[in-house]
Design a protein around this motif. Structure first.
Motif, PDB file in Angstrom:
ATOM      1  N   GLU A 204      -3.287 -29.788  -6.061  1.00  0.00           N
ATOM      2  CA  GLU A 204      -2.012 -29.530  -6.734  1.00  0.00           C
ATOM      3  C   GLU A 204      -1.372 -30.841  -7.144  1.00  0.00           C
ATOM      4  OE1 GLU A 204       0.777 -27.322  -4.360  1.00  0.00           O
ATOM      5  OE2 GLU A 204       0.834 -28.803  -2.790  1.00  0.00           O
TER       6      GLU A 204
ATOM      7  N   LEU B 241       2.489 -32.251  -7.975  1.00  0.00           N
ATOM      8  CA  LEU B 241       3.899 -31.918  -7.800  1.00  0.00           C
ATOM      9  C   LEU B 241       4.768 -33.045  -8.346  1.00  0.00           C
ATOM     10  CD1 LEU B 241       3.087 -30.974  -4.231  1.00  0.00           C
ATOM     11  CD2 LEU B 241       4.228 -29.355  -5.711  1.00  0.00           C
TER      12      LEU B 241
ATOM     13  N   PHE C 266       5.623 -38.433  -8.613  1.00  0.00           N
ATOM     14  CA  PHE C 266       4.725 -37.290  -8.443  1.00  0.00           C
ATOM     15  C   PHE C 266       3.846 -37.494  -7.228  1.00  0.00           C
ATOM     16  CE2 PHE C 266       2.354 -40.229 -11.115  1.00  0.00           C
ATOM     17  CZ  PHE C 266       1.122 -40.260 -10.497  1.00  0.00           C
TER      18      PHE C 266
ATOM     19  N   LEU D 215       6.375 -32.681   1.622  1.00  0.00           N
ATOM     20  CA  LEU D 215       5.037 -32.279   1.216  1.00  0.00           C
ATOM     21  C   LEU D 215       4.121 -32.095   2.425  1.00  0.00           C
ATOM     22  CD1 LEU D 215       2.919 -31.647  -0.875  1.00  0.00           C
ATOM     23  CD2 LEU D 215       2.626 -34.107  -1.244  1.00  0.00           C
TER      24      LEU D 215
ATOM     25  N   ARG E 261       8.040 -26.436  -0.534  1.00  0.00           N
ATOM     26  CA  ARG E 261       6.848 -27.096  -1.097  1.00  0.00           C
ATOM     27  C   ARG E 261       7.203 -28.022  -2.238  1.00  0.00           C
ATOM     28  NH1 ARG E 261       1.568 -23.724  -1.545  1.00  0.00           N
ATOM     29  NH2 ARG E 261       1.160 -25.720  -2.458  1.00  0.00           N
ATOM     30  N   ARG E 262       8.427 -28.072  -2.672  1.00  0.00           N
ATOM     31  CA  ARG E 262       8.775 -28.950  -3.781  1.00  0.00           C
ATOM     32  C   ARG E 262       9.212 -30.305  -3.257  1.00  0.00           C
ATOM     33  NH1 ARG E 262      13.439 -26.500  -6.321  1.00  0.00           N
ATOM     34  NH2 ARG E 262      13.803 -25.914  -4.188  1.00  0.00           N
TER      35      ARG E 262
END
Length: 150
Positions: free
Chosen positions: A35, A37, A48, A83, A148-149
């Protein structure tokens, strides 16, 4: 900006079109166990994180970047903690030991995220015998998934 910052340590150079390789980003956007983010602070993209191994036994921080103006403000550490907490269990976080700021940052993250449950080891960089080995932090995050952000 991320690849440009790393070029100091991995001796990479831009491609003929002026860009750096985007393989990690492409993989993070299409492979099911990865993923990408965005780190957002004060309603602006500030960096990121790229993670791989989401479907396996151990997550790997395959990329992490915070813009220079937000470094040493707590934005990156907060994102890293959110995270890792969102994916409890084993983690591996590689960095170049020559990047002393990254070393300090990731060791602080490890001490906070996994007190007494982290180690370091040096590993050769695959396909790059000309570079010094990377440092890999291994840690185990305990707890329940959170936001999760990053």
């Amino acid at each position: 900006m991320f690849r440009h910052d790393l070029s100091e340590f991995d001796r990479s150079r831009p491609l003929p079109d002026g860009s750096f390789g985007r393989e990690r980003l492409r993989a993070a956007l299409v492979e099911p166990d990865r993923e990408a983010l965005l780190i957002v602070h004060e309603e602006r993209v500030t960096g990121f994180a790229l993670v791989r191994g989401l479907l396996g036994p151990c997550r790997v921080m395959s990329g992490f970047f915070v813009v220079r103006t937000a470094r040493r403000t707590g934005v990156g550490a907060g994102a890293a903690h959110r995270l890792t907490a969102a994916h409890p269990g084993p983690w591996e976080i590689p960095f170049q030991e020559d990047n002393t700021a990254a070393g300090r940052f990731w060791r602080r993250v490890a001490r906070r995220a996994a007190p007494g449950r982290w180690t370091e080891e040096r590993r050769p960089v695959p396909g790059r015998p000309d570079l010094p080995p990377d440092t890999w932090i291994r840690l185990t995050v305990v707890g329940s998934p959170g936001d999760r952000r990053p």
